[in-house]
Design a protein around this motif. Sequence first.
Motif, short mmCIF file in Angstrom:
data_model
loop_
_atom_site.label_atom_id
_atom_site.label_comp_id
_atom_site.label_asym_id
_atom_site.label_seq_id
_atom_site.Cartn_x
_atom_site.Cartn_y
_atom_site.Cartn_z
N ILE A 162 0.69 -1.12 -0.02
CA ILE A 162 0.05 0.46 -0.06
C ILE A 162 1.14 1.04 -0.04
CG2 ILE A 162 -1.27 1.70 1.39
CD1 ILE A 162 -2.65 -1.30 1.83
N SER A 191 -10.01 -2.42 6.87
CA SER A 191 -8.80 -2.18 6.07
C SER A 191 -9.75 -2.73 4.60
CB SER A 191 -7.76 -3.20 5.64
OG SER A 191 -7.31 -4.77 6.06
N THR A 235 -12.54 -2.57 2.03
CA THR A 235 -12.24 -1.87 1.14
C THR A 235 -13.72 -0.55 1.06
OG1 THR A 235 -12.81 -2.32 -0.54
CG2 THR A 235 -11.23 -1.48 -0.56
N ARG A 236 -14.97 -1.38 0.97
CA ARG A 236 -16.09 -0.99 1.03
C ARG A 236 -16.97 -1.07 2.39
NH1 ARG A 236 -19.22 -1.96 -4.70
NH2 ARG A 236 -17.98 0.42 -5.29
N ASN A 280 -18.83 -4.86 2.71
CA ASN A 280 -18.06 -5.89 2.31
C ASN A 280 -17.43 -6.28 3.91
OD1 ASN A 280 -17.48 -6.22 -0.05
ND2 ASN A 280 -15.63 -5.41 -0.21
N GLN A 281 -17.03 -5.02 5.05
CA GLN A 281 -17.14 -5.19 6.28
C GLN A 281 -18.00 -5.97 6.83
OE1 GLN A 281 -16.52 -0.93 7.06
NE2 GLN A 281 -14.50 -1.50 6.56
#
Length: 101
Positions: A3, A66, A68-69, A72-73
Amino acid sequence: MAIQQGKNLAANLPRLVEGKPLSDFHYTHKGTMAIIGVNKAIADLPGLHFKGFIAYFLWLVVHLFSLTRYRNQIKTFYNWMVAFFTGDQSLRFIMDAKPDK
């Protein structure tokens, strides 16, 4: 590390196009974390060391944030809670329906 390298590359690409000097990459170690068993983990952060359930919880939080969306979390958190309360570990495996012979 990837990253940090990606951010450096993103900053350097416009500089490369414009013919400006590129900025050097400087790695910043943010720590090491690993799950080593059921509700057991280790976390070595700069100046801090955790083990056991606290490190496990810390790993979960860092991993969730960490992603991204937001969707998703939520899905990942839900799957973890189902696995935690039911003891079902099938969510952790990727299985092929037709194994190779």
